[in-house]
Design an enzyme around this catalytic site. Structure first.
Site, PDB file in Angstrom:
ATOM      1  N   GLY A 103       0.648  -1.730  -0.026  1.00 57.94           N
ATOM      2  CA  GLY A 103      -0.140   0.306   0.001  1.00 57.94           C
ATOM      3  C   GLY A 103       1.117   1.465   0.197  1.00 57.94           C
ATOM      4  O   GLY A 103       1.750   1.044  -0.569  1.00 57.94           O
ATOM      5  N   CYS A 104       0.527   2.409   0.682  1.00 51.36           N
ATOM      6  CA  CYS A 104       0.971   3.705   0.342  1.00 51.36           C
ATOM      7  C   CYS A 104       1.992   3.270   1.290  1.00 51.36           C
ATOM      8  O   CYS A 104       2.252   2.544   2.922  1.00 51.36           O
ATOM      9  CB  CYS A 104       0.684   4.408   1.145  1.00 51.36           C
ATOM     10  SG  CYS A 104       1.187   6.318   1.974  1.00 51.36           S
ATOM     11  N   PHE A 105       3.228   3.375   0.710  1.00 49.86           N
ATOM     12  CA  PHE A 105       4.493   3.599   1.645  1.00 49.86           C
ATOM     13  C   PHE A 105       4.848   4.321   2.526  1.00 49.86           C
ATOM     14  O   PHE A 105       5.630   4.199   3.431  1.00 49.86           O
ATOM     15  CB  PHE A 105       5.804   3.759   0.288  1.00 49.86           C
ATOM     16  CG  PHE A 105       5.422   4.670  -0.582  1.00 49.86           C
ATOM     17  CD1 PHE A 105       5.474   6.163  -0.237  1.00 49.86           C
ATOM     18  CD2 PHE A 105       6.663   4.940  -1.554  1.00 49.86           C
ATOM     19  CE1 PHE A 105       5.429   6.914  -0.577  1.00 49.86           C
ATOM     20  CE2 PHE A 105       6.856   5.866  -2.575  1.00 49.86           C
ATOM     21  CZ  PHE A 105       6.106   7.640  -2.398  1.00 49.86           C
ATOM     22  N   TRP A 106       3.979   5.524   2.550  1.00 46.19           N
ATOM     23  CA  TRP A 106       4.453   6.976   4.010  1.00 46.19           C
ATOM     24  C   TRP A 106       3.705   5.601   5.393  1.00 46.19           C
ATOM     25  O   TRP A 106       4.754   5.575   6.360  1.00 46.19           O
ATOM     26  CB  TRP A 106       3.523   7.618   4.393  1.00 46.19           C
ATOM     27  CG  TRP A 106       3.521   8.604   2.883  1.00 46.19           C
ATOM     28  CD1 TRP A 106       4.876   8.672   2.100  1.00 46.19           C
ATOM     29  CD2 TRP A 106       2.507   9.506   2.418  1.00 46.19           C
ATOM     30  NE1 TRP A 106       3.926  10.156   1.668  1.00 46.19           N
ATOM     31  CE2 TRP A 106       3.384  10.215   1.166  1.00 46.19           C
ATOM     32  CE3 TRP A 106       1.251   9.906   2.587  1.00 46.19           C
ATOM     33  CZ2 TRP A 106       2.603  11.429   1.053  1.00 46.19           C
ATOM     34  CZ3 TRP A 106       0.108  10.540   2.646  1.00 46.19           C
ATOM     35  CH2 TRP A 106       1.420  11.675   1.103  1.00 46.19           C
TER      36      TRP A 106
ATOM     37  N   ASP B  16      -6.402   2.985  -0.696  1.00 48.83           N
ATOM     38  CA  ASP B  16      -5.043   2.950  -1.781  1.00 48.83           C
ATOM     39  C   ASP B  16      -5.609   1.715  -3.126  1.00 48.83           C
ATOM     40  O   ASP B  16      -4.686   0.615  -1.702  1.00 48.83           O
ATOM     41  CB  ASP B  16      -3.734   3.430  -1.088  1.00 48.83           C
ATOM     42  CG  ASP B  16      -3.522   4.364  -0.693  1.00 48.83           C
ATOM     43  OD1 ASP B  16      -3.742   5.150  -0.295  1.00 48.83           O
ATOM     44  OD2 ASP B  16      -2.941   3.699   0.367  1.00 48.83           O
TER      45      ASP B  16
END
Length: 183
Positions: free
Chosen positions: A11-14, A90
């Site tokens: 998913g979102c790397f953040w 996401d």
């Protein structure tokens, strides 16, 4: 010290950086892109879904202080391994979960870990995370790096929403597992 590299997409790397970065033995965690056909991709190219790349994190670690198996355990705790088309909010191939392996040893460890997760009964659907050979990892733009430090309020809101979602999915899986095994 023996440095090794791991690459995980989820998913979102953040939301993938802090849980790894806070562990002893982690030398660096970099947000970036991998698996696609465009060199030096930008966030906009990856977001457009035309690059073939997936958001991922590259982890450099001292394998004398933390093992690849421990990294796999952390990884599984961060994602919904039953969702092949992204994670949480996401959606799309650029957010798909993937374990990118650097060696045959990593491939074997990832396969064993995946089988153990399948047998655990935590999830009520099949584990669909692919294990693929690592390709070139392209670091993301600087504003994506260590996002949890740059915008802590937004990161915490995203992180808490993700944790709640995953807890609910695991609960649903355990509930179905218990119902199935008590009949």
């Amino acid at each position: 010290m023996s440095t090794e590299r791991a690459i995980f997409a989820g998913g979102c790397f953040w939301c993938m950086v802090e849980p790894f970065e806070e562990r002893p033995g982690i030398l660096a965690v970099t947000s970036g892109y991998t698996g696609g056909h465009i060199e030096y991709p930008t966030y906009d190219q990856v977001l457009s879904k035309a690059s073939g790349h997936t958001e991922a994190v590259e982890i450099l670690f001292d394998n004398e202080l933390i093992s690849y198996d421990e990294l796999l355990d952390i990884y599984w705790s961060l994602i919904d391994p039953t969702d092949a088309d992204g994670q949480i909010y996401d959606r799309g191939a650029n957010y798909r979960p993937v374990i990118f392996v650097e060696s045959e040893e990593q491939r074997i460890a990832a396969q064993k870990s995946k089988i153990a997760l399948e047998k655990s009964g935590i999830w009520d659907k099949p584990i669909v995370v692919p294990i693929e050979e690592a390709k070139t990892f392209w670091p993301a733009e600087e504003y994506h790096q260590q996002y949890y430090k740059k915008d802590p309020k937004r990161y915490q809101a995203m992180h808490k929403a993700r944790e709640r979602y995953l807890a609910l999915q695991r609960f649903k899986g355990k509930f179905k597992f218990l119902r199935k095994n008590t009949r």
